[in-house]
Design a protein around this motif. Structure first.
Motif, short mmCIF file in Angstrom:
data_model
loop_
_atom_site.label_atom_id
_atom_site.label_comp_id
_atom_site.label_asym_id
_atom_site.label_seq_id
_atom_site.Cartn_x
_atom_site.Cartn_y
_atom_site.Cartn_z
N ILE A 4 15.68 37.14 -25.85
CA ILE A 4 16.34 38.11 -24.99
C ILE A 4 15.32 38.60 -23.97
O ILE A 4 14.20 38.96 -24.33
CB ILE A 4 16.88 39.29 -25.82
CG1 ILE A 4 17.78 38.81 -26.96
CG2 ILE A 4 17.60 40.28 -24.92
CD1 ILE A 4 19.04 38.11 -26.54
N GLU A 5 15.72 38.64 -22.72
CA GLU A 5 14.88 39.16 -21.66
C GLU A 5 15.51 40.46 -21.16
O GLU A 5 16.72 40.53 -20.95
CB GLU A 5 14.81 38.15 -20.52
CG GLU A 5 13.94 38.59 -19.37
CD GLU A 5 13.92 37.59 -18.22
OE1 GLU A 5 13.13 37.80 -17.30
OE2 GLU A 5 14.69 36.61 -18.25
N TYR A 6 14.68 41.49 -21.01
CA TYR A 6 15.16 42.79 -20.55
C TYR A 6 14.65 43.04 -19.14
O TYR A 6 13.47 42.85 -18.86
CB TYR A 6 14.69 43.89 -21.50
CG TYR A 6 15.28 43.73 -22.89
CD1 TYR A 6 16.52 44.28 -23.19
CD2 TYR A 6 14.62 43.01 -23.87
CE1 TYR A 6 17.08 44.11 -24.45
CE2 TYR A 6 15.18 42.84 -25.13
CZ TYR A 6 16.41 43.39 -25.41
OH TYR A 6 16.96 43.23 -26.64
N LYS A 7 15.55 43.48 -18.28
CA LYS A 7 15.18 43.74 -16.88
C LYS A 7 15.64 45.12 -16.48
O LYS A 7 16.76 45.54 -16.79
CB LYS A 7 15.85 42.73 -15.95
CG LYS A 7 15.37 41.31 -16.12
CD LYS A 7 16.05 40.41 -15.11
CE LYS A 7 15.62 38.96 -15.29
NZ LYS A 7 16.36 38.07 -14.38
N PHE A 8 14.76 45.81 -15.74
CA PHE A 8 15.12 47.10 -15.17
C PHE A 8 15.80 46.83 -13.83
O PHE A 8 15.28 46.04 -13.02
CB PHE A 8 13.87 47.96 -14.97
CG PHE A 8 14.14 49.23 -14.22
CD1 PHE A 8 14.79 50.28 -14.85
CD2 PHE A 8 13.76 49.37 -12.91
CE1 PHE A 8 15.05 51.45 -14.16
CE2 PHE A 8 14.01 50.55 -12.22
CZ PHE A 8 14.66 51.59 -12.85
N GLU A 9 16.94 47.46 -13.60
CA GLU A 9 17.68 47.27 -12.35
C GLU A 9 18.14 48.63 -11.85
O GLU A 9 18.45 49.52 -12.64
CB GLU A 9 18.87 46.34 -12.57
CG GLU A 9 18.43 44.98 -13.07
CD GLU A 9 19.55 44.06 -13.52
OE1 GLU A 9 19.26 42.89 -13.77
OE2 GLU A 9 20.71 44.52 -13.64
N LYS A 10 18.20 48.76 -10.52
CA LYS A 10 18.55 50.04 -9.93
C LYS A 10 19.69 49.85 -8.94
O LYS A 10 19.64 48.97 -8.09
CB LYS A 10 17.32 50.62 -9.23
CG LYS A 10 17.49 52.02 -8.75
CD LYS A 10 16.17 52.60 -8.29
CE LYS A 10 16.41 54.01 -7.80
NZ LYS A 10 15.28 54.86 -7.96
N GLY A 11 20.73 50.69 -9.10
CA GLY A 11 21.84 50.70 -8.16
C GLY A 11 21.76 51.93 -7.28
O GLY A 11 20.77 52.66 -7.32
N ASN A 12 22.80 52.19 -6.51
CA ASN A 12 22.79 53.36 -5.62
C ASN A 12 22.86 54.67 -6.38
O ASN A 12 22.21 55.64 -6.01
CB ASN A 12 23.97 53.29 -4.65
CG ASN A 12 23.75 52.23 -3.59
OD1 ASN A 12 22.62 51.88 -3.29
ND2 ASN A 12 24.83 51.70 -3.05
N ASP A 13 23.64 54.70 -7.47
CA ASP A 13 23.83 55.96 -8.18
C ASP A 13 23.54 55.86 -9.67
O ASP A 13 23.94 56.70 -10.45
CB ASP A 13 25.25 56.49 -7.95
CG ASP A 13 26.31 55.47 -8.35
OD1 ASP A 13 25.95 54.32 -8.66
OD2 ASP A 13 27.49 55.84 -8.36
N PHE A 14 22.87 54.78 -10.07
CA PHE A 14 22.51 54.65 -11.49
C PHE A 14 21.30 53.72 -11.60
O PHE A 14 20.93 53.03 -10.67
CB PHE A 14 23.68 54.08 -12.30
CG PHE A 14 23.92 52.61 -12.03
CD1 PHE A 14 23.35 51.63 -12.82
CD2 PHE A 14 24.70 52.22 -10.95
CE1 PHE A 14 23.55 50.29 -12.55
CE2 PHE A 14 24.91 50.88 -10.67
CZ PHE A 14 24.34 49.91 -11.47
#
Length: 98
Positions: A4-14
């Motif tokens: 399993i690979e975990y990635k941090f991701e950023k949206g406009n409001d979360f």
């Protein structure tokens, strides 16, 4: 062996940590920032095809680690995160008590 690979991701409001197995999204935990000191975990989900691998546990742990690194507290709003905080004494000191 599948990993399993975990990635941090950023949206406009979360913001979120997403789990991927062989390039397929397996699950996510989403959180928002309340001011400069608080992270609110509002959603944890793991696809039924990937359940039983502790992915949700690991996703919540990624947010906990981020909060520790950024010296923030967490409000575990989603039911799964709430359960994790109730079951893990080490999470108590990072929980926002308001």
């Amino acid at each position: 062996m599948n990993s399993i690979e975990y990635k941090f991701e950023k949206g406009n409001d979360f913001e979120r940590f997403a789990a991927y197995e062989n390039g397929v999204e397996a699950g996510e935990v989403t959180f928002t920032r309340a001011g400069d000191e608080i992270l609110i975990i509002d959603h944890t989900y793991v696809d039924e095809n990937f359940r039983g691998k502790n992915i949700a546990v690991d996703l919540v742990k990624h947010v906990v680690d981020l909060a520790i690194e950024e010296k923030k507290k967490i409000v575990p709003l989603c039911p799964f995160a709430r359960r994790e905080f109730n079951q893990k004494p080490e999470y108590q000191e990072i929980e926002y008590k308001g």
